[in-house]
Design an enzyme around this catalytic site. Structure first.
Site, PDB file in Angstrom:
ATOM      1  N   GLY A  80       0.560  -4.833   0.310  1.00 40.63           N
ATOM      2  CA  GLY A  80      -0.714  -5.342   0.322  1.00 40.63           C
ATOM      3  C   GLY A  80       0.150  -5.834  -1.339  1.00 40.63           C
ATOM      4  O   GLY A  80      -0.699  -6.550  -2.210  1.00 40.63           O
TER       5      GLY A  80
ATOM      6  N   ALA B 134       1.174  -1.081  -0.134  1.00 42.69           N
ATOM      7  CA  ALA B 134       0.486   0.171  -0.128  1.00 42.69           C
ATOM      8  C   ALA B 134       0.595   1.020  -0.022  1.00 42.69           C
ATOM      9  O   ALA B 134       2.563   0.880   0.335  1.00 42.69           O
ATOM     10  CB  ALA B 134      -1.391  -0.301   1.025  1.00 42.69           C
TER      11      ALA B 134
ATOM     12  N   GLU C 165      -0.208  -9.377  -0.597  1.00 43.90           N
ATOM     13  CA  GLU C 165      -1.904  -9.683  -0.222  1.00 43.90           C
ATOM     14  C   GLU C 165      -2.203 -10.140  -1.980  1.00 43.90           C
ATOM     15  O   GLU C 165      -3.360 -10.310  -2.108  1.00 43.90           O
ATOM     16  CB  GLU C 165      -2.563  -8.955   0.782  1.00 43.90           C
ATOM     17  CG  GLU C 165      -1.511  -8.838   1.613  1.00 43.90           C
ATOM     18  CD  GLU C 165      -2.838  -8.222   2.846  1.00 43.90           C
ATOM     19  OE1 GLU C 165      -2.092  -6.638   2.645  1.00 43.90           O
ATOM     20  OE2 GLU C 165      -2.206  -7.678   3.953  1.00 43.90           O
TER      21      GLU C 165
ATOM     22  N   GLU D  40       4.770  -5.020   7.271  1.00 42.35           N
ATOM     23  CA  GLU D  40       3.741  -4.002   7.794  1.00 42.35           C
ATOM     24  C   GLU D  40       3.952  -3.567   9.041  1.00 42.35           C
ATOM     25  O   GLU D  40       4.034  -2.909   9.580  1.00 42.35           O
ATOM     26  CB  GLU D  40       2.386  -4.663   7.663  1.00 42.35           C
ATOM     27  CG  GLU D  40       1.477  -4.059   6.679  1.00 42.35           C
ATOM     28  CD  GLU D  40       1.594  -5.713   5.853  1.00 42.35           C
ATOM     29  OE1 GLU D  40       2.796  -6.541   5.783  1.00 42.35           O
ATOM     30  OE2 GLU D  40       1.259  -6.298   5.071  1.00 42.35           O
TER      31      GLU D  40
HETATM   32  N1  CO8 Z   1       5.055   3.234  -0.121  1.00 44.34           N
HETATM   33  C1  CO8 Z   1       5.135   4.330  -0.810  1.00 44.34           C
HETATM   34  N2  CO8 Z   1       6.229   4.628  -1.459  1.00 44.34           N
HETATM   35  C2  CO8 Z   1       6.977   3.733  -1.859  1.00 44.34           C
HETATM   36  C3  CO8 Z   1       6.570   2.653  -1.168  1.00 44.34           C
HETATM   37  C4  CO8 Z   1       5.316   2.371  -0.735  1.00 44.34           C
HETATM   38  N3  CO8 Z   1       4.937   1.589   0.185  1.00 44.34           N
HETATM   39  N4  CO8 Z   1       7.437   1.829  -1.869  1.00 44.34           N
HETATM   40  C5  CO8 Z   1       8.251   2.371  -2.156  1.00 44.34           C
HETATM   41  N5  CO8 Z   1       8.174   3.873  -2.435  1.00 44.34           N
HETATM   42  C6  CO8 Z   1       8.552   5.095  -3.230  1.00 44.34           C
HETATM   43  C7  CO8 Z   1      10.159   4.997  -2.238  1.00 44.34           C
HETATM   44  O1  CO8 Z   1       9.090   6.397  -1.093  1.00 44.34           O
HETATM   45  C8  CO8 Z   1      10.854   6.705  -3.048  1.00 44.34           C
HETATM   46  O2  CO8 Z   1      10.303   7.262  -3.492  1.00 44.34           O
HETATM   47  P1  CO8 Z   1      11.282   8.617  -3.565  1.00 44.34           P
HETATM   48  O3  CO8 Z   1      11.870   7.898  -5.346  1.00 44.34           O
HETATM   49  O4  CO8 Z   1      10.030   9.346  -4.072  1.00 44.34           O
HETATM   50  O5  CO8 Z   1      12.096   8.845  -2.274  1.00 44.34           O
HETATM   51  C9  CO8 Z   1      10.686   5.311  -4.232  1.00 44.34           C
HETATM   52  O6  CO8 Z   1       9.039   4.546  -4.381  1.00 44.34           O
HETATM   53  C10 CO8 Z   1      11.980   4.012  -4.932  1.00 44.34           C
HETATM   54  O7  CO8 Z   1      11.570   3.465  -3.207  1.00 44.34           O
HETATM   55  P2  CO8 Z   1      12.898   2.786  -2.955  1.00 44.34           P
HETATM   56  O8  CO8 Z   1      14.298   3.930  -3.061  1.00 44.34           O
HETATM   57  O9  CO8 Z   1      12.920   2.687  -1.807  1.00 44.34           O
HETATM   58  O10 CO8 Z   1      14.102   1.735  -3.302  1.00 44.34           O
HETATM   59  P3  CO8 Z   1      14.791   0.825  -3.615  1.00 44.34           P
HETATM   60  O11 CO8 Z   1      15.008  -0.116  -4.338  1.00 44.34           O
HETATM   61  O12 CO8 Z   1      15.629   0.822  -2.731  1.00 44.34           O
HETATM   62  O13 CO8 Z   1      14.080  -0.733  -1.996  1.00 44.34           O
HETATM   63  C11 CO8 Z   1      11.354  -0.927  -1.337  1.00 44.34           C
HETATM   64  C12 CO8 Z   1      12.813  -0.642  -2.609  1.00 44.34           C
HETATM   65  C13 CO8 Z   1      12.729  -2.708  -0.269  1.00 44.34           C
HETATM   66  C14 CO8 Z   1      10.298  -2.028  -2.024  1.00 44.34           C
HETATM   67  C15 CO8 Z   1      11.741  -0.239  -0.494  1.00 44.34           C
HETATM   68  O14 CO8 Z   1      10.979   0.835  -1.515  1.00 44.34           O
HETATM   69  C16 CO8 Z   1      10.433   0.018   0.521  1.00 44.34           C
HETATM   70  O15 CO8 Z   1      10.678  -1.272   1.583  1.00 44.34           O
HETATM   71  N6  CO8 Z   1       9.196   0.006   0.671  1.00 44.34           N
HETATM   72  C17 CO8 Z   1       8.391  -0.053   1.956  1.00 44.34           C
HETATM   73  C18 CO8 Z   1       7.396  -1.533   1.979  1.00 44.34           C
HETATM   74  C19 CO8 Z   1       6.847  -1.852   2.369  1.00 44.34           C
HETATM   75  O16 CO8 Z   1       6.925  -1.538   3.576  1.00 44.34           O
HETATM   76  N7  CO8 Z   1       5.472  -2.418   2.460  1.00 44.34           N
HETATM   77  C20 CO8 Z   1       4.215  -2.839   3.132  1.00 44.34           C
HETATM   78  C21 CO8 Z   1       3.630  -1.604   2.936  1.00 44.34           C
HETATM   79  S1  CO8 Z   1       2.028  -1.192   4.178  1.00 44.34           S
HETATM   80  C22 CO8 Z   1       0.490  -2.226   3.503  1.00 44.34           C
HETATM   81  O17 CO8 Z   1       1.371  -2.736   2.204  1.00 44.34           O
HETATM   82  C23 CO8 Z   1      -0.388  -2.538   4.533  1.00 44.34           C
HETATM   83  C24 CO8 Z   1      -1.780  -3.423   3.065  1.00 44.34           C
HETATM   84  C25 CO8 Z   1      -2.382  -2.586   3.899  1.00 44.34           C
HETATM   85  C26 CO8 Z   1      -3.799  -3.653   3.462  1.00 44.34           C
HETATM   86  C27 CO8 Z   1      -4.102  -3.259   1.838  1.00 44.34           C
HETATM   87  C28 CO8 Z   1      -4.943  -2.234   1.562  1.00 44.34           C
HETATM   88  C29 CO8 Z   1      -6.608  -2.571   2.185  1.00 44.34           C
END
Ligand code: CO8
Length: 258
Positions: free
Chosen positions: A109, A66, A112, A132
């Site tokens: 998400g 998400a 999921e 999460e």
């Molecule tokens: N949300 C928003 N922005 C994101 C997300 C995300 N989940 N993942 C990556 N981005 C953005 C980063 O902020 C970054 O943006 P910017 O360039 O503006 O700084 C850009 O994407 C690139 O990301 P990274 O620089 O971090 O890229 P890397 O290749 O170094 O890392 C990762 C990739 C490992 C995927 C890392 O970005 C990461 O850990 N992302 C978050 C993963 C996470 O925690 N996911 C869970 C989110 S919570 C969730 O899904 C809850 C679900 C709830 C229910 C669903 C709805 C019913």
């Protein structure tokens, strides 16, 4: 004009490819993406010419969860008002088979979303996870439920409670992934399987999907009764008559979808 965050392509007869397209955010699932996926899957589910759907991201990310930035400041009532669980339900309710083609990250998400599909084809360096808890929440799109049903309590707990990511190989070994292929082959393999399914009698395919999914939610006896009824219903279809006649006459069947 900006490119839509979800694209629909028609790579082969009977097959639709739904592609998440927010590469700048690792395909994070913001509300717009989730609404569009739900809308497209609902429409494709009703479209007679679509027999199988492939859901894909890009080579770096299927979906990184998400959109954290979109929900960071939200309160309970705002989250309630967004009603995103209804969007998830629309995806799960698609009557056509949906194949997830997973390259790169399928996190939160995103994991999921893949689990809401019927078949998961993963690239060898794909990374899965329910991270999460690391940001102070829990999975909300089925990660505590579909994941546990797919891999069992102790594997699910191991990942849900630590937020650790796991590889495609680990996912395959746990029973979360249907097939692993080389990263460059993921979409090709998913489309090949989609074409294989699209060529089969659609009523049988839909009844099979429904029997598996509904049966998973039911007691064995109820599931077996559902299966029996679904099988019996198919004996009213032209494709059952054609499929069996073709076998007996040693020729290729011509399915009409009726
Ligand atoms: N949300 C928003 N922005 C994101 C997300 C995300 N989940 N993942 C990556 N981005 C953005 C980063 O902020 C970054 O943006 P910017 O360039 O503006 O700084 C850009 O994407 C690139 O990301 P990274 O620089 O971090 O890229 P890397 O290749 O170094 O890392 C990762 C990739 C490992 C995927 C890392 O970005 C990461 O850990 N992302 C978050 C993963 C996470 O925690 N996911 C869970 C989110 S919570 C969730 O899904 C809850 C679900 C709830 C229910 C669903 C709805 C019913």
């Amino acid at each position: 004009m900006t490119t839509p965050v979800v694209l629909v392509e028609r790579p082969a007869e009977g097959v639709a490819l739904v592609r998440i397209n927010r590469p700048e955010a690792r395909n994070a699932l913001n509300l717009e993406v989730r609404k569009l996926i739900a809308q497209h899957l609902t429409e494709l589910g009703d479209d007679e010419t679509t027999r199988c759907i492939v859901l894909a991201g890009n080579d770096k990310s299927f979906a990184a969860g998400a959109d954290i930035k979109e929900m960071a400041g939200a309160g309970t009532i705002e989250m309630l008002a967004r009603g995103t669980h209804k969007l998830w339900r629309a995806i799960a309710a698609c009557p056509k088979p949906v194949i997830a083609a997973v390259n790169g990250f399928a996190l939160g998400g995103g994991c999921e979303l893949a689990m809401t599909c019927d078949i998961i084809i993963a690239g060898e360096s794909a990374k899965f996870g329910q991270p999460e808890v690391k940001i102070g929440i829990i999975p909300g799109g089925g990660g505590t439920q579909r994941f546990t049903r797919a891999v069992g309590k102790y594997k699910a707990m191991r990942y849900v409670l630590t937020g650790d990511l796991f590889s495609a190989k680990e996912a395959f070994d746990m029973g979360l992934v249907s097939e692993i292929v080389a990263d460059a082959e993921v979409e090709k393999r998913a489309l090949e399987m989609a074409q294989q399914i699209a060529a089969l009698p659609p009523l049988a395919i839909q009844q099979a999907k429904e029997a598996v999914l509904r049966g998973m939610d039911a007691a064995l006896d109820t599931g077996l009764a559902l299966e029996t009824k679904a099988l019996q219903i198919l004996f009213s279809s032209q494709d059952q008559k054609e499929g069996m006649a073709a076998f007996i006459e040693k020729r290729k069947p011509k399915f009409s979808g009726r």
